[in-house]
Design a protein around this motif. Structure first.
Motif, PDB file in Angstrom:
ATOM      1  N   MET A  33      20.919   5.635  37.836  1.00  0.00           N
ATOM      2  CA  MET A  33      20.363   6.929  37.482  1.00  0.00           C
ATOM      3  C   MET A  33      21.436   7.811  36.856  1.00  0.00           C
ATOM      4  N   SER A  34      22.656   7.676  37.319  1.00  0.00           N
ATOM      5  CA  SER A  34      23.744   8.450  36.734  1.00  0.00           C
ATOM      6  C   SER A  34      23.941   8.073  35.271  1.00  0.00           C
ATOM      7  N   GLY A  35      23.834   6.801  34.965  1.00  0.00           N
ATOM      8  CA  GLY A  35      23.921   6.374  33.569  1.00  0.00           C
ATOM      9  C   GLY A  35      22.738   6.847  32.755  1.00  0.00           C
ATOM     10  N   ALA A  36      21.585   6.953  33.390  1.00  0.00           N
ATOM     11  CA  ALA A  36      20.398   7.420  32.687  1.00  0.00           C
ATOM     12  C   ALA A  36      20.497   8.905  32.347  1.00  0.00           C
ATOM     13  N   ASN A  37      21.376   9.634  33.033  1.00  0.00           N
ATOM     14  CA  ASN A  37      21.562  11.046  32.697  1.00  0.00           C
ATOM     15  C   ASN A  37      22.116  11.209  31.289  1.00  0.00           C
ATOM     16  N   ALA A  38      22.929  10.262  30.846  1.00  0.00           N
ATOM     17  CA  ALA A  38      23.436  10.328  29.473  1.00  0.00           C
ATOM     18  C   ALA A  38      22.284  10.196  28.481  1.00  0.00           C
ATOM     19  N   ILE A  39      21.338   9.344  28.794  1.00  0.00           N
ATOM     20  CA  ILE A  39      20.168   9.186  27.926  1.00  0.00           C
ATOM     21  C   ILE A  39      19.345  10.474  27.923  1.00  0.00           C
ATOM     22  N   SER A  40      19.223  11.113  29.086  1.00  0.00           N
ATOM     23  CA  SER A  40      18.492  12.380  29.148  1.00  0.00           C
ATOM     24  C   SER A  40      19.225  13.462  28.368  1.00  0.00           C
ATOM     25  N   GLY A  41      20.545  13.382  28.330  1.00  0.00           N
ATOM     26  CA  GLY A  41      21.301  14.330  27.514  1.00  0.00           C
ATOM     27  C   GLY A  41      20.979  14.166  26.041  1.00  0.00           C
ATOM     28  N   ILE A  42      20.814  12.936  25.593  1.00  0.00           N
ATOM     29  CA  ILE A  42      20.424  12.689  24.202  1.00  0.00           C
ATOM     30  C   ILE A  42      19.018  13.218  23.954  1.00  0.00           C
ATOM     31  N   THR A  43      18.131  13.039  24.937  1.00  0.00           N
ATOM     32  CA  THR A  43      16.774  13.575  24.833  1.00  0.00           C
ATOM     33  C   THR A  43      16.811  15.097  24.732  1.00  0.00           C
ATOM     34  N   LEU A  44      17.704  15.703  25.493  1.00  0.00           N
ATOM     35  CA  LEU A  44      17.834  17.161  25.462  1.00  0.00           C
ATOM     36  C   LEU A  44      18.265  17.647  24.080  1.00  0.00           C
ATOM     37  N   ILE A  45      19.193  16.950  23.458  1.00  0.00           N
ATOM     38  CA  ILE A  45      19.629  17.336  22.115  1.00  0.00           C
ATOM     39  C   ILE A  45      18.472  17.218  21.119  1.00  0.00           C
ATOM     40  N   GLY A  46      17.701  16.136  21.212  1.00  0.00           N
ATOM     41  CA  GLY A  46      16.550  15.985  20.333  1.00  0.00           C
ATOM     42  C   GLY A  46      15.497  17.053  20.571  1.00  0.00           C
ATOM     43  N   ALA A  47      15.273  17.403  21.845  1.00  0.00           N
ATOM     44  CA  ALA A  47      14.279  18.429  22.167  1.00  0.00           C
ATOM     45  C   ALA A  47      14.724  19.795  21.654  1.00  0.00           C
ATOM     46  N   ALA A  67      12.715  20.210  26.286  1.00  0.00           N
ATOM     47  CA  ALA A  67      14.063  20.678  26.624  1.00  0.00           C
ATOM     48  C   ALA A  67      14.130  21.108  28.087  1.00  0.00           C
ATOM     49  N   PHE A  68      13.088  21.770  28.565  1.00  0.00           N
ATOM     50  CA  PHE A  68      13.065  22.194  29.963  1.00  0.00           C
ATOM     51  C   PHE A  68      13.074  20.993  30.903  1.00  0.00           C
ATOM     52  N   PHE A  69      12.187  20.035  30.650  1.00  0.00           N
ATOM     53  CA  PHE A  69      12.097  18.878  31.541  1.00  0.00           C
ATOM     54  C   PHE A  69      13.337  17.991  31.455  1.00  0.00           C
ATOM     55  N   ALA A  70      13.922  17.857  30.283  1.00  0.00           N
ATOM     56  CA  ALA A  70      15.153  17.078  30.158  1.00  0.00           C
ATOM     57  C   ALA A  70      16.301  17.768  30.887  1.00  0.00           C
ATOM     58  N   THR A  71      16.340  19.097  30.832  1.00  0.00           N
ATOM     59  CA  THR A  71      17.376  19.838  31.554  1.00  0.00           C
ATOM     60  C   THR A  71      17.223  19.661  33.056  1.00  0.00           C
ATOM     61  N   VAL A  72      15.991  19.734  33.551  1.00  0.00           N
ATOM     62  CA  VAL A  72      15.743  19.519  34.978  1.00  0.00           C
ATOM     63  C   VAL A  72      16.184  18.114  35.377  1.00  0.00           C
ATOM     64  N   ASN A  73      15.894  17.130  34.544  1.00  0.00           N
ATOM     65  CA  ASN A  73      16.267  15.754  34.833  1.00  0.00           C
ATOM     66  C   ASN A  73      17.784  15.577  34.859  1.00  0.00           C
ATOM     67  N   VAL A  74      18.479  16.157  33.893  1.00  0.00           N
ATOM     68  CA  VAL A  74      19.936  16.028  33.837  1.00  0.00           C
ATOM     69  C   VAL A  74      20.589  16.718  35.027  1.00  0.00           C
ATOM     70  N   VAL A  75      20.199  17.944  35.304  1.00  0.00           N
ATOM     71  CA  VAL A  75      20.808  18.689  36.416  1.00  0.00           C
ATOM     72  C   VAL A  75      20.513  18.016  37.752  1.00  0.00           C
ATOM     73  N   GLY A  76      19.272  17.627  37.964  1.00  0.00           N
ATOM     74  CA  GLY A  76      18.922  16.939  39.215  1.00  0.00           C
ATOM     75  C   GLY A  76      19.651  15.624  39.374  1.00  0.00           C
ATOM     76  N   GLY A  77      19.802  14.885  38.294  1.00  0.00           N
ATOM     77  CA  GLY A  77      20.509  13.613  38.362  1.00  0.00           C
ATOM     78  C   GLY A  77      21.967  13.795  38.704  1.00  0.00           C
ATOM     79  N   TYR A  78      22.597  14.791  38.112  1.00  0.00           N
ATOM     80  CA  TYR A  78      23.994  15.029  38.433  1.00  0.00           C
ATOM     81  C   TYR A  78      24.172  15.567  39.850  1.00  0.00           C
ATOM     82  N   MET A  79      23.217  16.320  40.339  1.00  0.00           N
ATOM     83  CA  MET A  79      23.302  16.793  41.731  1.00  0.00           C
ATOM     84  C   MET A  79      23.213  15.620  42.706  1.00  0.00           C
ATOM     85  N   VAL A  80      22.316  14.695  42.443  1.00  0.00           N
ATOM     86  CA  VAL A  80      22.188  13.526  43.309  1.00  0.00           C
ATOM     87  C   VAL A  80      23.443  12.661  43.220  1.00  0.00           C
ATOM     88  N   THR A  81      23.976  12.483  42.022  1.00  0.00           N
ATOM     89  CA  THR A  81      25.194  11.698  41.856  1.00  0.00           C
ATOM     90  C   THR A  81      26.362  12.349  42.576  1.00  0.00           C
TER      91      THR A  81
END
Length: 91
Positions: A33-47, A67-81
């Motif tokens: 999931m931590s690696g998937a946060n990088a993918i969500s970061g790319i999604t955030l840039i596209g959004a 952008a909102f949902f990608a931000t929630v995903n990135v922040v939540g993923g980093y908090m769990v990591t």
């Protein structure tokens, strides 16, 4: 006709993704999931580029929601990591 191809690609990616994640051991889910946060970061840039573009009102609203949902995903993923890594620190 092209919608059928897109639907096929969507269903194939859902199936392949499910099979890949199912075969990952439980101890590796959080690092994965931590690696998937990088993918969500790319999604955030596209959004953000879609929300700020001149594509129309619907594209702006969908880009803002993405952008909102990608931000929630990135922040939540980093908090769990961060919590996972804190378990390995010495007290």
């Amino acid at each position: 006709m092209i919608a059928i191809y897109l639907l096929f690609i969507l269903m194939l990616s859902v199936f392949v993704g499910f099979e890949l994640i199912r075969k990952v051991p439980a101890t590796l889910h959080t690092p994965l999931m931590s690696g998937a946060n990088a993918i969500s970061g790319i999604t955030l840039i596209g959004a953000l580029s879609m929300a700020g573009g001149e594509s129309g009102q619907w594209a702006t609203w969908l880009g803002a929601a993405a952008a909102f949902f990608a931000t929630v995903n990135v922040v939540g993923g980093y908090m769990v990591t961060d919590r996972m890594l804190a378990m390995f620190k010495k007290r």
